[in-house]
Design a protein around this motif. Structure first.
Motif, PDB file in Angstrom:
ATOM      1  N   HIS A 150       0.957  -1.246  -0.131  1.00 21.29           N
ATOM      2  CA  HIS A 150      -0.048  -0.174   0.023  1.00 21.29           C
ATOM      3  C   HIS A 150       0.908   1.136   0.050  1.00 21.29           C
ATOM      4  O   HIS A 150       1.676   1.337   0.887  1.00 21.29           O
ATOM      5  N   ILE A 156      -3.971  -1.962  -5.956  1.00 28.32           N
ATOM      6  CA  ILE A 156      -4.025  -3.163  -5.739  1.00 28.32           C
ATOM      7  C   ILE A 156      -3.959  -4.247  -6.837  1.00 28.32           C
ATOM      8  O   ILE A 156      -3.244  -5.023  -6.896  1.00 28.32           O
ATOM      9  N   TYR A 187      -7.584  -6.286   1.750  1.00 26.54           N
ATOM     10  CA  TYR A 187      -6.276  -6.668   0.627  1.00 26.54           C
ATOM     11  C   TYR A 187      -5.804  -7.929   0.830  1.00 26.54           C
ATOM     12  O   TYR A 187      -5.296  -8.778   0.006  1.00 26.54           O
TER      13      TYR A 187
END
Length: 210
Positions: A150, A156, A187
């Protein structure tokens, strides 16, 4: 080789009583570099490079050395003659029993209006790859990929595609100080389902053997 996750992008590796530390920056623990025989820094941004932490580590161990790119090395070389080494893409060296190979040249693009600084990644003992702030594909087999999960410069989908391209045996998160605990399951789920490899994360201070 023992891997200990420190805060954000900092990791510590131990082997045969020797210690290697990568990227003790401002978000890592104040003592993140202490005890290191080998210090590696990927680039000049403060979340990866904090001069005080490096000086403390070099002062604490007169045998310790720092390997890094020019923009960081020039800030410390004068104070530690013979102990600060400038490296770049394609270089290889041995330090305190660790074999290190250097891959990559530029930081990932944050925005076209911002200049891209130099960034290098480190492949340690032909096994663990830490790319710094870039999605560098080293072009060699990787057992453990330290995955920048991140950041202001990624999304992503790019991280998933990076995993698929590198094809490591396992991936462990780094560059995670900005990621709220609320978002971590999202995530974890996406990377686990779509990354094509074993994905996990360690809390600060947690360790695993590679």
């Amino acid at each position: 080789m023992k891997l200990t996750k420190r805060l954000h992008s900092c990791v510590q590796l131990e082997k045969d009583g020797r210690v290697l530390v990568i990227d003790p920056g401002v978000f890592s623990e104040p003592d993140a570099g202490l005890g290191a025989d080998v210090l590696l820094v990927t680039h000049e941004h403060p979340d990866h490079f904090e001069e005080g932490r490096l000086r403390a580590a070099l002062d604490a161990n007169p045998e310790a050395g720092l390997w890094t790119l020019r923009s960081v090395a020039e800030k410390l070389a004068g104070a530690y003659p013979g102990r600060v080494h400038t490296i770049g893409h394609g270089d290889a060296f041995e330090a305190a029993g660790f074999d290190v190979r250097v891959h990559g040249e530029l930081h990932a693009e944050i925005h076209p209006d911002l200049p891209r600084v130099t960034n290098v990644g480190y492949l340690v003992d032909g096994s663990l790859f830490h790319p710094g702030d870039a999605l560098t594909v080293p072009g060699v087999p990787v057992e453990t990929l330290m995955l920048p999960v991140h950041a202001p410069w990624n999304k992503i989908g790019e991280v998933i595609d990076y995993l698929r391209e590198v094809k490591p045996r396992r991936a462990l998160d780094i560059h995670d100080a900005y990621l709220a605990d609320l978002a971590r399951p999202v995530y974890d789920g996406l990377l686990g389902a779509l990354g094509g490899t074993d994905h996990g994360r360690l809390g600060a201070g947690d360790a695993t053997h590679l």
